[in-house]
Design a protein around this motif. Structure first.
Motif, mmCIF file in Angstrom:
data_model
loop_
_atom_site.group_PDB
_atom_site.id
_atom_site.type_symbol
_atom_site.label_atom_id
_atom_site.label_comp_id
_atom_site.label_asym_id
_atom_site.label_seq_id
_atom_site.Cartn_x
_atom_site.Cartn_y
_atom_site.Cartn_z
ATOM 1 N N GLY A 61 0.811 -1.220 0.000
ATOM 2 C CA GLY A 61 0.000 0.000 0.000
ATOM 3 C C GLY A 61 0.840 1.263 0.000
ATOM 4 O O GLY A 61 0.373 2.326 -0.433
ATOM 5 N N HIS A 62 2.077 1.173 0.461
ATOM 6 C CA HIS A 62 2.989 2.317 0.415
ATOM 7 C C HIS A 62 3.337 2.650 -1.025
ATOM 8 O O HIS A 62 3.490 3.821 -1.384
ATOM 9 C CB HIS A 62 4.254 2.001 1.216
ATOM 10 C CG HIS A 62 5.356 2.997 1.043
ATOM 11 N ND1 HIS A 62 5.353 4.226 1.666
ATOM 12 C CD2 HIS A 62 6.507 2.941 0.294
ATOM 13 C CE1 HIS A 62 6.445 4.894 1.316
ATOM 14 N NE2 HIS A 62 7.157 4.135 0.492
ATOM 15 N N TYR A 63 3.489 1.616 -1.834
ATOM 16 C CA TYR A 63 3.869 1.801 -3.234
ATOM 17 C C TYR A 63 2.663 1.958 -4.151
ATOM 18 O O TYR A 63 2.667 2.788 -5.066
ATOM 19 C CB TYR A 63 4.691 0.600 -3.717
ATOM 20 C CG TYR A 63 5.996 0.374 -2.989
ATOM 21 C CD1 TYR A 63 7.092 1.207 -3.205
ATOM 22 C CD2 TYR A 63 6.146 -0.702 -2.111
ATOM 23 C CE1 TYR A 63 8.307 0.979 -2.559
ATOM 24 C CE2 TYR A 63 7.357 -0.942 -1.469
ATOM 25 C CZ TYR A 63 8.433 -0.098 -1.691
ATOM 26 O OH TYR A 63 9.625 -0.329 -1.051
ATOM 27 N N LEU A 64 1.647 1.132 -3.933
ATOM 28 C CA LEU A 64 0.500 1.068 -4.849
ATOM 29 C C LEU A 64 -0.817 1.201 -4.079
ATOM 30 O O LEU A 64 -1.632 0.278 -4.029
ATOM 31 C CB LEU A 64 0.519 -0.270 -5.616
ATOM 32 C CG LEU A 64 1.771 -0.557 -6.455
ATOM 33 C CD1 LEU A 64 1.758 -2.007 -6.948
ATOM 34 C CD2 LEU A 64 1.869 0.414 -7.634
ATOM 35 N N PRO A 65 -1.053 2.359 -3.459
ATOM 36 C CA PRO A 65 -2.229 2.514 -2.593
ATOM 37 C C PRO A 65 -3.559 2.389 -3.325
ATOM 38 O O PRO A 65 -4.556 1.971 -2.723
ATOM 39 C CB PRO A 65 -2.047 3.914 -2.004
ATOM 40 C CG PRO A 65 -1.160 4.633 -2.969
ATOM 41 C CD PRO A 65 -0.236 3.590 -3.515
ATOM 42 N N ARG A 66 -3.591 2.731 -4.608
ATOM 43 C CA ARG A 66 -4.858 2.628 -5.340
ATOM 44 C C ARG A 66 -5.215 1.187 -5.677
ATOM 45 O O ARG A 66 -6.405 0.849 -5.757
ATOM 46 C CB ARG A 66 -4.786 3.469 -6.624
ATOM 47 C CG ARG A 66 -4.698 4.968 -6.367
ATOM 48 C CD ARG A 66 -4.748 5.747 -7.675
ATOM 49 N NE ARG A 66 -4.683 7.192 -7.452
ATOM 50 C CZ ARG A 66 -4.710 8.098 -8.414
ATOM 51 N NH1 ARG A 66 -4.815 7.694 -9.685
ATOM 52 N NH2 ARG A 66 -4.637 9.379 -8.119
ATOM 53 N N LEU A 67 -4.211 0.353 -5.879
ATOM 54 C CA LEU A 67 -4.478 -1.035 -6.247
ATOM 55 C C LEU A 67 -4.779 -1.909 -5.039
ATOM 56 O O LEU A 67 -5.599 -2.836 -5.120
ATOM 57 C CB LEU A 67 -3.288 -1.609 -7.021
ATOM 58 C CG LEU A 67 -3.057 -1.010 -8.408
ATOM 59 C CD1 LEU A 67 -1.826 -1.625 -9.069
ATOM 60 C CD2 LEU A 67 -4.281 -1.220 -9.296
ATOM 61 N N VAL A 68 -4.106 -1.648 -3.909
ATOM 62 C CA VAL A 68 -4.393 -2.390 -2.679
ATOM 63 C C VAL A 68 -4.586 -1.368 -1.568
ATOM 64 O O VAL A 68 -3.659 -1.038 -0.825
ATOM 65 C CB VAL A 68 -3.255 -3.379 -2.321
ATOM 66 C CG1 VAL A 68 -3.728 -4.339 -1.221
ATOM 67 C CG2 VAL A 68 -2.803 -4.174 -3.532
ATOM 68 N N PRO A 69 -5.792 -0.842 -1.432
ATOM 69 C CA PRO A 69 -6.028 0.257 -0.494
ATOM 70 C C PRO A 69 -6.277 -0.220 0.943
ATOM 71 O O PRO A 69 -6.434 -1.422 1.206
ATOM 72 C CB PRO A 69 -7.291 0.906 -1.062
ATOM 73 C CG PRO A 69 -8.032 -0.228 -1.702
ATOM 74 C CD PRO A 69 -6.968 -1.142 -2.259
ATOM 75 N N GLY A 70 -6.303 0.739 1.838
ATOM 76 C CA GLY A 70 -6.763 0.513 3.208
ATOM 77 C C GLY A 70 -5.912 -0.423 4.030
ATOM 78 O O GLY A 70 -4.684 -0.501 3.877
ATOM 79 N N GLU A 71 -6.595 -1.162 4.924
ATOM 80 C CA GLU A 71 -5.906 -2.023 5.874
ATOM 81 C C GLU A 71 -5.120 -3.137 5.187
ATOM 82 O O GLU A 71 -4.036 -3.510 5.630
ATOM 83 C CB GLU A 71 -6.912 -2.623 6.864
ATOM 84 C CG GLU A 71 -7.551 -1.593 7.790
ATOM 85 C CD GLU A 71 -8.499 -2.236 8.781
ATOM 86 O OE1 GLU A 71 -8.618 -3.491 8.756
ATOM 87 O OE2 GLU A 71 -9.116 -1.506 9.579
ATOM 88 N N ARG A 72 -5.672 -3.665 4.097
ATOM 89 C CA ARG A 72 -4.958 -4.742 3.415
ATOM 90 C C ARG A 72 -3.660 -4.217 2.806
ATOM 91 O O ARG A 72 -2.617 -4.879 2.870
ATOM 92 C CB ARG A 72 -5.836 -5.364 2.331
ATOM 93 C CG ARG A 72 -7.043 -6.071 2.877
ATOM 94 C CD ARG A 72 -7.900 -6.586 1.739
ATOM 95 N NE ARG A 72 -7.493 -7.907 1.308
ATOM 96 C CZ ARG A 72 -7.975 -8.518 0.230
ATOM 97 N NH1 ARG A 72 -8.836 -7.886 -0.543
ATOM 98 N NH2 ARG A 72 -7.584 -9.726 -0.092
ATOM 99 N N GLY A 73 -3.718 -3.057 2.208
ATOM 100 C CA GLY A 73 -2.518 -2.468 1.645
ATOM 101 C C GLY A 73 -1.463 -2.205 2.686
ATOM 102 O O GLY A 73 -0.258 -2.266 2.393
ATOM 103 N N ALA A 74 -1.899 -1.908 3.909
ATOM 104 C CA ALA A 74 -0.958 -1.641 5.005
ATOM 105 C C ALA A 74 -0.409 -2.924 5.611
ATOM 106 O O ALA A 74 0.646 -2.910 6.253
ATOM 107 C CB ALA A 74 -1.643 -0.807 6.086
ATOM 108 N N ALA A 75 -1.126 -4.046 5.420
ATOM 109 C CA ALA A 75 -0.721 -5.305 6.048
ATOM 110 C C ALA A 75 0.070 -6.214 5.120
ATOM 111 O O ALA A 75 0.892 -7.022 5.576
ATOM 112 C CB ALA A 75 -1.963 -6.054 6.542
ATOM 113 N N ILE A 76 -0.155 -6.091 3.822
ATOM 114 C CA ILE A 76 0.501 -6.981 2.851
ATOM 115 C C ILE A 76 1.821 -6.366 2.412
ATOM 116 O O ILE A 76 1.853 -5.254 1.881
ATOM 117 C CB ILE A 76 -0.398 -7.207 1.622
ATOM 118 C CG1 ILE A 76 -1.682 -7.925 2.030
ATOM 119 C CG2 ILE A 76 0.344 -8.004 0.556
ATOM 120 C CD1 ILE A 76 -2.729 -7.970 0.923
#
Length: 372
Positions: free
Chosen positions: A87-102
């Motif tokens: 999510g740091h790199y691609l916040p639009r593709l993997v947004p929110g909590e999942r983007g922060a956890a993966i």
């Protein structure tokens, strides 16, 4: 230098796979500086044109090792951090909590929990992996369909999760590797295909390996026969196919010689750094598409060959084509084999693939090829 390669036995074992029902297959086996090449069967059932060991072939998910290596090159350059959330790199593709956890690492080793998009892109495969309820109609319907990678990623991200981020066992998913390709494009400013070509394929000197732009395989090649578990009878050729449905996660075209060269260089630390190679070899359980548990690292399988010990590599399949490439832990013995029929097992009464003579014959060749 002495060698344990026995050309006659290797050719006989290869011919046994053809006799068991494989239209054609070809292989290269290396033992230190000794090399054996062989082929058996036909590249075209209609004409009887024989397969040859130098043919170019779609190698499916072996592509993932190339993609992982390109990402690790950027790790070596300090441009990507394995444990930074996607999510740091691609916040639009993997947004929110999942983007922060993966994290990036979870994408490469299939522990992200992101679902496979394929059943959603190909509606008639929606019952996958309940194979008895699937049909091959989408293969014909989408032979020339061009998918955009972000469209496929959205399907995988929006689908029910296959697990929690970092959870074990992981679940194999092409969604992970399409995201890695988007990450490469963000970091390098070049299309993932160009990045992988520039940073991995060309430095390794792989002259017959490419990520294709079109639907055709150029150069000498076999047809690719898909049986889809007996539902396509007789099997049909799908060698001409728009591979945008997997992109740089599984669309590579290569030769058995190039595959052995690539894995030899990779595992000797000549493509990525020794520290990145160590990360690549950190494995854990991952559930494959077939429901089997595999020992998977960062784009790399760890496989135990009976009587031969630990080997590293990858396998892959596309519609009608497949390949396996393995290298011994000490780097001395290598085997790459390509086959031109996929999903040859028919379904039993319970809807599960049944054993086929090809299974035992192919495993017999692999074991012989890697025995020392």
């Amino acid at each position: 230098m002495t060698t344990t390669l026995d050309p006659e036995k290797l050719q006989t074992a290869l011919a046994n796979v053809h006799a068991a029902g494989m239209p054609g297959l070809f292989a290269e086996v290396r033992d230190n500086d000794q090399t054996w090449c062989g082929a058996a069967g036909v590249a075209d059932l209609a004409t009887g044109r024989p397969v040859t060991a130098d043919m170019r072939h779609r190698v499916g998910s072996i592509t993932k090792t190339f993609t992982a290596a390109a990402v690790l090159r950027q790790v070596d350059n300090g441009e990507i951090d394995l444990d930074t959330p996607i999510g740091h790199y691609l916040p639009r593709l993997v947004p929110g909590e999942r983007g922060a956890a993966i994290t990036v690492r979870m994408l490469i080793n299939h522990t992200s929990g992101l679902a496979e998009y394929l059943p959603y892109a190909y509606p008639s495969l929606a019952a996958f992996p309940d194979l008895a309820k699937t049909t091959p109609q989408s293969l014909d319907d989408n032979r020339f369909t061009t998918f955009h990678p972000t469209e496929l990623i959205e399907l995988g991200v929006s689908a029910p999760a296959s697990g929690s981020p970092g959870g074990r066992p992981g679940v194999y998913s092409n969604t992970n590797y399409l995201l890695l390709c988007q990450l490469l494009e963000l970091i390098t400013g070049a299309a993932a295909e160009k990045c992988i070509t520039r940073d991995v394929i060309e430095p390794a000197g792989l002259r017959d390996t490419e990520l294709p732009e079109g639907s055709h395989i150029t150069g000498p090649h076999s047809l690719h026969y898909e049986a889809w578990l007996g539902m396509i009878d007789p099997p049909r050729d799908f060698s001409v196919f728009d591979m945008s449905f997997v992109g740089p996660s599984a669309s590579l075209i290569s030769t058995v010689a190039d595959l052995n060269r690539f894995f030899g260089l990779l595992l000797s630390g000549e493509i990525i750094s020794r520290s990145s190679l160590e990360q690549m070899r950190r494995t854990g359980p991952v559930i494959s598409f077939e429901g089997k548990t595999i020992d998977y690292g960062l784009g790399l399988h760890k496989m135990i060959i009976p009587g031969s010990g630990i080997h590293w590599g990858h396998d892959g399949s596309v519609w009608g084509g497949g390949a396996i490439s393995l290298t011994s832990a000490d780097g001395a013995r290598q085997m790459s084999v390509a086959v031109n029929l996929q999903r040859w097992n028919r379904l039993g009464a319970g809807g599960r693939p049944q054993p086929h003579p090809i299974d035992a014959a192919l495993q017999g060749f692999i074991q012989l090829a890697l025995s020392r």
